[in-house]
Design a protein around this motif. Structure first.
Motif, mmCIF file in Angstrom:
data_model
loop_
_atom_site.group_PDB
_atom_site.id
_atom_site.type_symbol
_atom_site.label_atom_id
_atom_site.label_comp_id
_atom_site.label_asym_id
_atom_site.label_seq_id
_atom_site.Cartn_x
_atom_site.Cartn_y
_atom_site.Cartn_z
ATOM 1 N N GLY A 54 14.074 74.141 26.702
ATOM 2 C CA GLY A 54 13.360 73.100 27.426
ATOM 3 C C GLY A 54 12.511 73.643 28.558
ATOM 4 O O GLY A 54 11.400 73.154 28.812
ATOM 5 N N THR A 55 13.015 74.677 29.245
ATOM 6 C CA THR A 55 12.255 75.292 30.339
ATOM 7 C C THR A 55 10.944 75.886 29.842
ATOM 8 O O THR A 55 9.877 75.704 30.457
ATOM 9 C CB THR A 55 13.099 76.388 31.015
ATOM 10 N N GLU A 56 11.002 76.579 28.702
ATOM 11 C CA GLU A 56 9.782 77.181 28.153
ATOM 12 C C GLU A 56 8.846 76.123 27.584
ATOM 13 O O GLU A 56 7.622 76.233 27.701
ATOM 14 C CB GLU A 56 10.146 78.220 27.086
ATOM 15 N N ASP A 90 19.559 66.876 31.525
ATOM 16 C CA ASP A 90 19.231 68.232 31.964
ATOM 17 C C ASP A 90 17.723 68.437 32.004
ATOM 18 O O ASP A 90 17.174 68.948 32.990
ATOM 19 C CB ASP A 90 19.884 69.249 31.033
ATOM 20 N N TRP A 91 17.031 68.050 30.944
ATOM 21 C CA TRP A 91 15.580 68.273 30.885
ATOM 22 C C TRP A 91 14.843 67.466 31.955
ATOM 23 O O TRP A 91 13.811 67.910 32.471
ATOM 24 C CB TRP A 91 15.051 67.938 29.497
ATOM 25 N N CYS A 92 15.376 66.296 32.303
ATOM 26 C CA CYS A 92 14.712 65.474 33.322
ATOM 27 C C CYS A 92 15.115 65.887 34.736
ATOM 28 O O CYS A 92 14.258 66.052 35.603
ATOM 29 C CB CYS A 92 15.031 63.997 33.086
ATOM 30 N N PHE A 97 10.925 67.169 33.375
ATOM 31 C CA PHE A 97 10.360 66.155 32.481
ATOM 32 C C PHE A 97 10.658 64.744 32.987
ATOM 33 O O PHE A 97 11.626 64.507 33.710
ATOM 34 C CB PHE A 97 10.960 66.291 31.076
ATOM 35 N N LYS A 98 9.837 63.795 32.549
ATOM 36 C CA LYS A 98 10.177 62.376 32.584
ATOM 37 C C LYS A 98 10.618 61.977 31.175
ATOM 38 O O LYS A 98 10.134 62.542 30.182
ATOM 39 C CB LYS A 98 8.959 61.528 32.941
ATOM 40 N N LEU A 99 11.502 61.004 31.083
ATOM 41 C CA LEU A 99 11.823 60.432 29.776
ATOM 42 C C LEU A 99 10.856 59.281 29.535
ATOM 43 O O LEU A 99 11.002 58.202 30.098
ATOM 44 C CB LEU A 99 13.270 59.946 29.723
ATOM 45 N N PHE A 100 9.831 59.551 28.726
ATOM 46 C CA PHE A 100 8.808 58.543 28.435
ATOM 47 C C PHE A 100 9.415 57.369 27.675
ATOM 48 O O PHE A 100 9.153 56.210 27.967
ATOM 49 C CB PHE A 100 7.683 59.188 27.617
ATOM 50 N N GLU A 101 10.244 57.685 26.687
ATOM 51 C CA GLU A 101 10.909 56.657 25.882
ATOM 52 C C GLU A 101 11.936 57.334 24.982
ATOM 53 O O GLU A 101 11.859 58.543 24.749
ATOM 54 C CB GLU A 101 9.888 55.891 25.028
ATOM 55 N N THR A 102 12.883 56.570 24.491
ATOM 56 C CA THR A 102 13.770 57.038 23.431
ATOM 57 C C THR A 102 13.580 56.140 22.220
ATOM 58 O O THR A 102 13.800 54.926 22.299
ATOM 59 C CB THR A 102 15.246 57.016 23.859
ATOM 60 N N LYS A 131 5.520 65.557 30.412
ATOM 61 C CA LYS A 131 5.234 66.447 31.535
ATOM 62 C C LYS A 131 4.063 65.858 32.314
ATOM 63 O O LYS A 131 2.969 65.691 31.763
ATOM 64 C CB LYS A 131 4.882 67.850 31.035
ATOM 65 N N GLY A 132 4.285 65.548 33.567
ATOM 66 C CA GLY A 132 3.196 65.015 34.380
ATOM 67 C C GLY A 132 3.280 63.518 34.573
ATOM 68 O O GLY A 132 4.285 62.870 34.282
ATOM 69 N N LYS A 133 2.170 62.950 35.036
ATOM 70 C CA LYS A 133 2.137 61.549 35.448
ATOM 71 C C LYS A 133 2.061 60.590 34.273
ATOM 72 O O LYS A 133 2.721 59.557 34.249
ATOM 73 C CB LYS A 133 0.938 61.323 36.383
ATOM 74 N N ARG A 134 1.227 60.916 33.284
ATOM 75 C CA ARG A 134 1.047 60.034 32.132
ATOM 76 C C ARG A 134 0.588 60.854 30.949
ATOM 77 O O ARG A 134 0.053 61.952 31.102
ATOM 78 C CB ARG A 134 0.019 58.932 32.441
ATOM 79 N N PRO A 135 0.776 60.349 29.709
ATOM 80 C CA PRO A 135 0.338 61.108 28.531
ATOM 81 C C PRO A 135 -1.163 61.367 28.557
ATOM 82 O O PRO A 135 -1.957 60.480 28.892
ATOM 83 C CB PRO A 135 0.724 60.204 27.353
ATOM 84 N N GLN A 136 -1.566 62.581 28.210
ATOM 85 C CA GLN A 136 -2.990 62.919 28.152
ATOM 86 C C GLN A 136 -3.672 62.233 26.972
ATOM 87 O O GLN A 136 -4.889 62.051 26.969
ATOM 88 C CB GLN A 136 -3.158 64.440 28.026
#
Length: 271
Positions: A54-56, A90-92, A97-102, A131-136
């Motif tokens: 996840g880090t990479e 862990d990833w968040c 990361f943000k969890l955008f959705e599951t 990663k970041g504020k919103r999806p590109q």
């Protein structure tokens, strides 16, 4: 074309963390993968570290990039391993990361040895990390599904307010298609490809196909750290995207490369 030290549109036989360290920061548009979680299948004894992975992934993703994981939990002594939930946290919390959705991957489960003692498992989890504020990039038009009452004009109650009241009745035409929501149905999406079925654990090709169309721009780069049978690479080629992938098993790299070479000889979809 190269991505750092590596050629794109190629699968490399190496540990994915080692491989991703050869990729520049902020250079990948989308990751779609299914890690060999909880020893649910025989992967020839290979091991991996989901935190380092996840880090990479976070490092190589562009700002606004998305990482999708298809994962399920092992059941042991009537309890779930919670690998999926621990990985999400862990990833968040620790990686950024943000969890955008599951999204729930709905499938036909098998009764198995537990069929008199447990519920049949008809799903897997597909957490979508941002990663970041919103999806590109985001376009759900390609994955919309038919509306039950598409084309009709219907009247129904409005939304419920926080005080318990509802807004006025609404009359409107119903669109022919609608958003699939957060339960994605792959009940009839089994793949009979004989090359693909040489791998012990596969997901339908339509899963990466759908995510690529939603989250990756045309010509973008899709990464799969656990390439397995090559479904993510094949989906990228079908949709005019590029890919790069890793698998520590030379046997699985051979399977995916054979599938990729076949796909390269096929007519491309029109986008």
């Amino acid at each position: 074309m190269k991505l750092g030290e590596l050629e794109i549109n190629k699968v490399y036989s190496m540990d994915c963390v080692e491989g991703m360290r050869k990729i520049p920061d902020n250079s990948v548009d989308l990751v779609v993968t299914s890690p060999p979680y909880d020893s649910l299948r025989d992967y020839n004894g290979f091991s991996f570290d989901l935190h380092l992975t996840g880090t990479e992934i976070y490092r190589v993703l562009k700002d606004g990039g998305i990482a999708v994981m298809v994962i399920q939990d092992q059941t042991k002594d009537f309890g779930k391993s919670l690998t999926s939930f621990r990985t999400i946290i862990d990833w968040c919390d620790n990686i950024g990361f943000k969890l955008f959705e599951t999204v729930i991957y709905r499938k036909h489960g098998t009764e198995g040895a537990w069929w008199t003692k447990r519920f049949r498992v008809d799903h897997e989890y597909m957490p979508i990390f941002l990663k970041g504020k919103r999806p590109q990039f985001f376009d759900k038009e390609p994955i919309k599904i038919p509306s039950k009452h598409g084309g009709k004009i219907l009247t129904g109650s409005g939304n419920r307010k926080t005080n318990g009241e509802t807004t006025s009745l609404v009359t409107r035409p119903i669109n022919l298609t609608k958003c699939p929501g957060t339960v994605w149905d792959y009940l009839m999406a089994g793949d009979k490809n004989p090359l693909k079925r040489k791998h012990p654990a596969v997901f339908p090709d339509k899963i990466p196909l759908d995510f690529i169309q939603v989250f990756c721009p045309l010509g973008g780069i899709v990464l799969d750290p656990f390439m397995g049978s090559g479904s993510t690479a094949v989906a990228a080629l079908k949709t005019q995207r590029n890919f790069i992938g890793f698998d520590i098993s030379e046997e699985y790299v051979k399977i995916s490369t054979d599938r990729i070479n076949i796909e390269k000889s096929q007519p491309k979809l029109d986008f």
